[in-house]
Structure formats: structure tokens, C-alpha cells
Design a protein around this motif. Structure first.
Motif, short mmCIF file in Angstrom:
data_model
loop_
_atom_site.label_atom_id
_atom_site.label_comp_id
_atom_site.label_asym_id
_atom_site.label_seq_id
_atom_site.Cartn_x
_atom_site.Cartn_y
_atom_site.Cartn_z
N LYS A 11 -11.99 46.80 37.56
CA LYS A 11 -11.77 47.19 36.60
C LYS A 11 -12.17 46.33 35.39
N GLN A 12 -11.36 45.33 35.34
CA GLN A 12 -10.74 43.89 34.45
C GLN A 12 -12.22 43.43 34.96
N TYR A 69 -4.66 48.85 45.22
CA TYR A 69 -4.34 49.08 43.67
C TYR A 69 -5.14 48.08 42.92
N TYR A 70 -4.64 46.25 43.48
CA TYR A 70 -5.09 45.47 42.53
C TYR A 70 -6.25 44.76 42.86
N SER A 71 -6.85 44.89 43.93
CA SER A 71 -8.38 45.02 43.99
C SER A 71 -8.94 45.53 43.17
N TRP A 72 -8.73 47.09 42.63
CA TRP A 72 -9.27 48.68 41.83
C TRP A 72 -9.07 47.93 40.69
N TYR A 73 -7.79 46.92 40.61
CA TYR A 73 -7.06 46.66 38.70
C TYR A 73 -8.08 45.39 38.96
N TRP A 74 -8.39 44.69 39.26
CA TRP A 74 -9.08 43.44 39.59
C TRP A 74 -10.71 43.64 39.16
N SER A 117 -15.01 45.19 32.59
CA SER A 117 -14.79 45.98 31.60
C SER A 117 -15.12 43.96 30.92
#
Length: 76
Positions: free
Chosen positions: A54-55, A47-52, A58
Motif C-alpha cells: 500500500k505504501q 498484514y505488513y506485506s499488505w501495508y508495504w 501511494s
């Protein structure tokens, strides 16, 4: 001096690595429950790899990322 190192051994064996002993004994009785801890860490890390990522995307889409090779003084 020997008692100092025995104290360190006692600390690691009885306190710090106690969870590993519990998981080792749990694996012998219930493999699924013992590996639930591993799967939990894998899911959290994914999850946190995906979030990173994604950031990062962006910031790249907003042209906020400085991709100039001279962005760092040691690359000049």
C-alpha cells in the motif's frame, strides 16, 4: 576445548531452543494450540506485506518514485 563446545551445546539446548521443545511437546497433546504460533506469524506477515505494498502504491501514485535507470551510479 571440549568443555567450551559442551557449554555452547548446553546454551542452545536449554536456553535458546527451549521454546521449540515446548512447542514439540504441545503438538502431541493439542495440535491447534501449537500451530496458533505459526498462524499468528502468518497473519502478522500478511498484514505488513499488505501495508508495504500500500505504501509503495501511494508513492507511485504521488510520482515520488524515481524509476530512471540512472538513479544509481553503478547503472550509468
Amino acid at each position: 576445548m571440549k568443555s567450551f563446545f559442551e557449554g555452547i551445546q548446553w546454551l542452545f539446548d536449554n536456553i535458546i531452543l527451549a521454546l521449540h521443545e515446548v512447542l514439540r511437546h504441545l503438538e502431541l497433546s493439542n495440535w491447534w494450540l501449537a500451530n496458533l504460533v505459526s498462524w499468528t506469524f502468518i497473519i502478522i506477515g500478511s498484514y505488513y506485506s499488505w501495508y508495504w505494498i500500500k505504501q509503495l502504491q501511494s508513492h507511485k501514485d504521488n510520482n515520488e518514485e524515481n524509476q530512471d535507470t540512472t538513479a544509481h551510479s553503478f547503472l550509468k
